[in-house]
Design a protein around this motif. Structure first.
Motif, PDB file in Angstrom:
ATOM      1  N   GLU A   4      -1.904 -41.508  44.029  1.00 53.97           N
ATOM      2  CA  GLU A   4      -2.355 -41.199  42.674  1.00 53.97           C
ATOM      3  C   GLU A   4      -1.258 -41.386  41.634  1.00 53.97           C
ATOM      4  OE1 GLU A   4      -4.847 -37.723  42.213  1.00 53.97           O
ATOM      5  OE2 GLU A   4      -5.463 -37.988  44.281  1.00 53.97           O
ATOM      6  N   PHE A   7      -1.003 -45.070  40.930  1.00 51.98           N
ATOM      7  CA  PHE A   7      -2.174 -45.580  40.221  1.00 51.98           C
ATOM      8  C   PHE A   7      -2.143 -45.142  38.759  1.00 51.98           C
ATOM      9  CE2 PHE A   7      -6.662 -45.633  38.983  1.00 51.98           C
ATOM     10  CZ  PHE A   7      -7.053 -46.877  39.464  1.00 51.98           C
ATOM     11  N   ALA A  10       0.179 -47.126  36.745  1.00 54.49           N
ATOM     12  CA  ALA A  10      -0.382 -48.431  36.399  1.00 54.49           C
ATOM     13  C   ALA A  10      -1.421 -48.287  35.287  1.00 54.49           C
ATOM     14  CB  ALA A  10      -1.006 -49.071  37.641  1.00 54.49           C
ATOM     15  N   LEU A  11      -2.196 -47.222  35.327  1.00 46.96           N
ATOM     16  CA  LEU A  11      -3.184 -46.984  34.267  1.00 46.96           C
ATOM     17  C   LEU A  11      -2.503 -46.795  32.916  1.00 46.96           C
ATOM     18  CD1 LEU A  11      -5.885 -44.462  35.553  1.00 46.96           C
ATOM     19  CD2 LEU A  11      -6.219 -46.841  34.880  1.00 46.96           C
ATOM     20  N   LEU A  14      -2.184 -49.462  30.605  1.00 41.05           N
ATOM     21  CA  LEU A  14      -3.412 -49.890  29.917  1.00 41.05           C
ATOM     22  C   LEU A  14      -3.749 -48.984  28.742  1.00 41.05           C
ATOM     23  CD1 LEU A  14      -5.700 -50.607  33.013  1.00 41.05           C
ATOM     24  CD2 LEU A  14      -4.245 -52.215  31.779  1.00 41.05           C
ATOM     25  N   ALA A  15      -3.186 -47.785  28.741  1.00 35.46           N
ATOM     26  CA  ALA A  15      -3.585 -46.789  27.741  1.00 35.46           C
ATOM     27  C   ALA A  15      -2.689 -46.900  26.522  1.00 35.46           C
ATOM     28  CB  ALA A  15      -3.525 -45.393  28.338  1.00 35.46           C
ATOM     29  N   ALA A  20      -4.641 -41.834  23.279  1.00 37.80           N
ATOM     30  CA  ALA A  20      -4.506 -41.559  24.720  1.00 37.80           C
ATOM     31  C   ALA A  20      -3.226 -40.808  25.030  1.00 37.80           C
ATOM     32  CB  ALA A  20      -4.540 -42.864  25.510  1.00 37.80           C
ATOM     33  N   LEU A  23      -1.474 -41.326  28.286  1.00 34.07           N
ATOM     34  CA  LEU A  23      -1.940 -40.609  29.490  1.00 34.07           C
ATOM     35  C   LEU A  23      -0.900 -39.600  29.969  1.00 34.07           C
ATOM     36  CD1 LEU A  23      -3.766 -43.274  31.706  1.00 34.07           C
ATOM     37  CD2 LEU A  23      -4.655 -41.949  29.787  1.00 34.07           C
TER      38      LEU A  23
END
Lengths: 313, 313
Positions: A4, A7, A10-11, A14-15, A20, A23
């Protein structure tokens, strides 16, 4: 396998929208609306044998807890629900969901339902929308010299889980703390103007304190002797170092963890007094990085795991 | 077992807030924000063998399609993701997700990630937030005498699914329509001021037309001969009654289905011309209830299933 943390890293790439907060926060901001999405999965966040009414409570509570940490008032929720072929379970979940909506003063705005094969672990998602009534604290923003505070008592839910699993004996009160965490909505709203950073404790106080420190670019010290332990926890586990470390790394507390400068102490205590809620200093922030554990001021070794590192095992 | 329609009916009793539109709509309204939540589940909405990039596209597209039907512009999304122990799959999903965010001009605002046991069907949830730029059509609101319109062509995704499953032979273009539905965002914004009711076609044109009619307290007639079939569909399936009925009950089209009075015809055609998008009259609304199927004006029997009745089987 992908962990997690990997991941999510990596997310993060994108944010890119400011709403956001990279994140790095537990909620997104759109104007005065605060949005958060948390899933709970059977066998991971709740037990197949847990009462469905309690699962409904937990789904709502863990999401509203994120709103609480942002000082927001719930507006409504959207739910994603898997129908796994057990009519009685679904009926009891719905009854509990309706009751929890009323108790926690929020509303169902929409959602989606999907039938899955019987035996598939249930996967329930919830998006909670809240409205900010003042400043919206982030995970970042703590200052060197700030104290680290936590509401309520720590470790009860972790002990409750072990009782529910039959690993240890103990009171129904502790099991209830695992199954029916209390989102600290009133406290969150009252504390939001007083803090420099705030989040909820979902994965263990030590791990979440480390995250708060890291997001703020600081180091944190947590003092084991200062951990607020309930009478129920103490009667089951005692108060020795092992009991305190277990409390500090257990998840599912859903208390508020926050940073505030020394001059806010009286105001914070006043919030606690007004709400009848224990609010305790458990550590402090300083320049540097990482987390240090002390016991009555003396450094002690960190435990091998700081908390519930989802997916890292 | 609980069927989805039964569960949703029970949920409706809980959705008392006006913003929820009684869950009779596909989205909730908070001020000028439009919120929708859809899940896609492996083995139900996508195939385990589908390329992960396409699954990412579909997760975003099906949710943005709901925003399109409300005439809203995407603001951002929150995702709930299950890590099922396949690193390469997750990497490819993420790459596709990032690319789709850029292509569909929306942003990742937040979300949650949960590790599940390898082999557990993936369950992906997305909340999409949009901003209304004008009137927000609902599922209800159609008037007797309104025409029933649909954008694009119908049945392509259903044929694409059968090709992907190896049941029939056909072109990659049809498979692409199944895996990469195109949310009709521009058309939705342009049409929103012209319609009396609008939704997207996700479960089959006949079933969704029946829902639109029911929500509006009307009956609908759909004329099979008027169904817009693509050249690719016609080359695989022909144009006989069986082919047309299959197109009318297949799901996953994600076209816009709407009601509009006769005097809007020229404006609607102008939208289609400007966007290079076929927009067709496929039926009409009248007083009464239920749905009637005709072929060149003559009534014909309804097929046993009007579409993809999730969970009713």
């Amino acid at each position: 396998v992908t962990t997690e943390p990997a991941f999510i890293a990596a997310l993060r790439a994108l944010a890119t929208d400011p709403a956001a907060r990279g994140l790095l926060d537990d909620a997104a901001l759109l104007g005065d609306l605060v949005l958060t999405h948390d899933m709970i999965v059977e066998g991971v966040h709740f037990l197949a044998a847990d009462p469905p009414e309690d699962v409904a409570w937990k789904l709502l509570a863990v999401n509203l807890s994120d709103l609480a940490a942002k000082g927001a008032t719930p507006v409504g929720v959207l739910m994603g629900y898997t129908l796994a072929g057990d009519e009685r379970w679904d009926e009891r979940f719905l009854a509990g969901f309706g009751e929890t909506l009323r108790t926690l003063e929020t509303r169902l705005l929409g959602g989606d339902t999907v039938s899955v094969l019987p035996g598939t672990p249930r996967s329930l998602g919830l998006t909670a929308v809240g409205r900010a009534t003042g400043p919206v604290p982030a995970r970042f923003g703590a200052q060197a010299g700030d104290a680290l505070w936590v509401t309520g008592t720590i470790g009860d839910a972790g002990a409750g889980l072990r009782i529910a699993l039959g690993e240890i004996e103990g009171s129904a009160e502790l099991v209830r703390r695992y199954r029916r965490p209390e989102p600290r909505l009133q406290a969150g709203r009252a504390l939001a103007p007083l803090v420099t950073a705030m989040m909820d404790v979902s994965d263990g106080l030590l791990l979440d304190a480390a995250r708060l420190a890291e997001a703020s670019g600081l180091a944190a010290t947590v003092d084991l002797a200062a951990l607020p332990l309930s009478a129920a926890y103490r009667s089951v586990r005692g108060t020795d170092r092992r009991a305190r470390i277990d409390a500090a790394v257990a998840g599912d507390d859903y208390e508020l963890l926050f940073a505030a400068p020394a001059e806010r102490r009286a105001e914070i205590q006043a919030v606690g007094n007004e709400l009848g809620l224990l609010i305790s200093v458990v550590g402090a922030f300083r320049t540097g990085s990482g987390i240090e554990l002390t016991e009555g001021g003396r450094p002690i070794p960190l435990p091998p795991s700081l908390g519930w590192q989802h997916g890292s095992s």
